[in-house]
Design an enzyme around this catalytic site. Structure first.
Site, PDB file in Angstrom:
ATOM      1  N   THR A 187       0.833  -1.210   0.000  1.00  0.00           N
ATOM      2  CA  THR A 187       0.000   0.000   0.000  1.00  0.00           C
ATOM      3  C   THR A 187       0.864   1.254   0.000  1.00  0.00           C
ATOM      4  O   THR A 187       0.509   2.257  -0.618  1.00  0.00           O
ATOM      5  CB  THR A 187      -0.965   0.022   1.206  1.00  0.00           C
ATOM      6  OG1 THR A 187      -0.247   0.137   2.425  1.00  0.00           O
ATOM      7  CG2 THR A 187      -1.810  -1.241   1.240  1.00  0.00           C
ATOM      8  N   ASP A 188       2.016   1.212   0.667  1.00  0.00           N
ATOM      9  CA  ASP A 188       2.964   2.334   0.604  1.00  0.00           C
ATOM     10  C   ASP A 188       3.415   2.566  -0.832  1.00  0.00           C
ATOM     11  O   ASP A 188       3.476   3.706  -1.315  1.00  0.00           O
ATOM     12  CB  ASP A 188       4.188   2.041   1.462  1.00  0.00           C
ATOM     13  CG  ASP A 188       3.994   2.384   2.928  1.00  0.00           C
ATOM     14  OD1 ASP A 188       3.385   3.417   3.215  1.00  0.00           O
ATOM     15  OD2 ASP A 188       4.454   1.616   3.778  1.00  0.00           O
ATOM     16  N   ILE A 189       3.768   1.485  -1.505  1.00  0.00           N
ATOM     17  CA  ILE A 189       4.325   1.590  -2.848  1.00  0.00           C
ATOM     18  C   ILE A 189       3.280   2.091  -3.838  1.00  0.00           C
ATOM     19  O   ILE A 189       3.550   2.977  -4.665  1.00  0.00           O
ATOM     20  CB  ILE A 189       4.893   0.226  -3.285  1.00  0.00           C
ATOM     21  CG1 ILE A 189       6.096  -0.128  -2.400  1.00  0.00           C
ATOM     22  CG2 ILE A 189       5.297   0.243  -4.751  1.00  0.00           C
ATOM     23  CD1 ILE A 189       6.525  -1.578  -2.499  1.00  0.00           C
TER      24      ILE A 189
END
Length: 388
Positions: free
Chosen positions: A170-172
Site C-alpha cells: 500500500t505504501d508503494i
C-alpha cells in the site's frame, strides 16, 4: 539525456516509504528533490531497516528510496531555521509532507501559508486514512492498512485466514499515485499559473488497488470474495486453471485459458469429468485438484515447452535467484550501481521508465542528514536574518 523534470525543485518533508518513493520517481525524472530533515539524525526512516541491514549509518531501505536527493537540515521548531525554510519555499515548485493532521498548521507551513509565500506552489500531502473520519489519527502503517482494506483476504487460499502481502504494497502504490497527482498538478499549474493541492492516502490507494474485486462485491449482491480452496488457486473470482501448481520438480503458473484445450494438453479429461461449463466456477476447486494431479507427472520445463507451443499462457515460478540470473532480466538492464563514500557502491534497481527509448540511471546515493545545508544556503542566499 535531458530529463523531463529538470529545473523543478521539490522540498520533501515526507518520511518512511510512500512520500519518499514518490520523490524518488520525480528525482529519477530530473527533479531536484531536497529532503527537509531534523539536524543530526534526519528523518525517522533512516533507522527503519529490513533484516537489520545498515549502510554508512542509514538503513538499506532508506538508501533504496532516497538516492539522487539532497538533504537540508532544519529544526522546524527553531524560528531562525523555520524562517530559512520559508524562504526556500519561495524558490520551490513542489512541497510534500506526511505529518499527522495539524503539525504543518502549527508550524505555519500548511497549504494556505505555503501558498501565501509562493502562489505557484504544488503542495502534496500523504495521510494514512484521509483527513477526516474515525481513523484520521490512526498510524498510517502498511500492514494496518492492508488489514483494514480487505486486501489480506485476496492472497493465500480459503483455508489460510488473512494473508498480507510480503512487501509494503500500500505504501508503494500510494507513492505511485502521489507521483501521478504531483505530475498532473504541474501540468495544471503550467496552464493556470496557480498553486495546486494534491492529497492521497494509503487507504484510498489500497482500495483503488482492489477496484475490480470491490466492484464485483458491490454488484454481486454483497457476497464476500471466496478464495479457492485448492493449492495455488486463491483468486476469489477466477476459474481454474488460474493458479500455481506443483510439478514433478518445482512449480508452474497457469493463467486464464481454454479449459478443455488445457485438459487435453496435460492428459486431464476435464470435459468428461466436468461436462457443464456453466458450473465450472462452482467446481473450480475440484477441477484444480484434477489439474494438479496431472501436472505432478512431469517437470516444469516439460510443461512450459508443451503449453507454450499450444499458445497456452503459463510460466515457471521463479525466486529472486532464478529471475536475476535469467537472460530475460539481464536484457532489461534493470540493475544500477549507486556510489557511496570512497569506492563503496550499492547495487539497486533503476527507474522503470524510459524516455525517448533511453533508460534512466541515477548513481547518486542517498544523502547524509544535512549534507547539503550549507551549499543550499549559499545558492539561495538564505541567512538566519531573513524572514518571510
Amino acid at each position: 539525456m535531458t530529463k523531463p523534470l529538470e529545473g523543478i525543485v521539490m522540498l520533501e518533508f515526507c518520511q518512511f516509504m510512500a512520500g519518499p518513493s514518490a520523490g524518488l520517481k520525480l528525482a529519477d525524472l530530473g527533479a531536484r528533490v531536497i529532503k527537509i530533515e531534523r539536524p543530526v539524525h534526519g528523518e525517522s526512516g533512516r533507522q527503519i531497516a529490513i533484516k537489520n541491514i545498515f549502510i554508512e549509518g542509514n538503513s538499506l531501505v532508506f538508501h533504496t528510496i532516497n538516492r539522487n536527493k539532497e538533504s537540508y537540515a532544519a529544526d522546524l521548531k527553531n524560528p531562525a531555521d523555520l524562517a530559512m525554510v520559508k524562504k526556500l519555499i519561495a524558490h520551490a515548485d513542489i512541497i510534500t509532507h506526511n505529518f499527522r493532521a495539524g503539525v504543518m498548521e502549527k508550524l505555519g507551513l500548511d497549504y494556505g501559508s505555503a501558498k501565501a509565500i509562493n502562489p505557484r506552489i504544488v503542495y502534496g500531502v500523504v495521510t494514512g486514512y484521509g483527513n477526516n473520519g474515525p481513523w484520521a489519527l490512526k498510524p498510517g502503517q502498511d500492514l494496518l492498512v492492508q488489514s483494514l482494506s480487505g486486501l489480506t483476504y485476496l492472497s493465500g487460499t480459503r483455508n489460510d485466514g488473512p494473508v498480507p502481502f510480503g512487501l509494503a504494497v500500500t505504501d508503494i502504490f500510494c507513492g505511485a499515485h502521489f507521483a501521478q497527482g504531483l505530475l498532473a498538478a504541474l501540468l495544471k499549474r503550467a496552464k493556470t499559473n496557480k498553486s495546486v493541492l494534491v492529497e492521497v492516502s494509503l487507504l484510498e490507494s489500497a482500495l483503488d488497488m482492489q477496484f475490480e474485486v470491490i466492484t464485483t462485491y458491490l454488484n454481486d449482491g454483497g457476497k464476500l470474495p471466496m478464495r479457492g480452496a485448492a493449492n495455488g488457486t486463491g483468486h476469489a473470482y477466477l476459474n481454474a486453471p488460474y493458479g500455481v501448481y506443483r510439478t514433478k520438480d518445482s512449480y508452474l503458473a497457469m493463467a486464464m485459458g481454454d479449459l478443455p484445450a488445457i485438459g487435453d494438453a496435460i492428459g486431464c479429461k476435464i470435459t468428461v469429468l466436468f461436462p457443464d461449463p456453466a458450473r465450472w466456477f462452482g467446481q473450480r476447486d475440484d477441477i484444480a485438484k484434477h489439474i494438479a494431479d496431472c501436472l505432478r507427472e512431469q517437470t516444469t520445463s516439460y510443461w512450459v515447452a508443451l503449453l507454450e507451443s499450444l499458445k497456452i499462457w503459463c510460466s515457471a515460478v521463479f525466486n529472486y535467484r532464478d529471475v536475476l540470473e535469467h537472460e530475460g532480466y539481464k536484457s532489461l538492464e534493470m540493475a544500477q550501481e549507486v556510489q557511496l563514500s570512497g569506492d563503496n557502491t550499492l547495487t539497486t534497481t533503476r527507474c522503470p521508465i524510459r524516455i525517448n527509448r533511453q533508460k534512466i540511471y541515477s548513481p547518486v546515493a542517498a544523502p547524509l542528514a544535512g549534507a547539503d545545508t550549507d551549499s543550499i544556503n549559499h545558492e539561495f542566499n538564505l541567512t538566519t536574518h531573513e524572514t518571510t
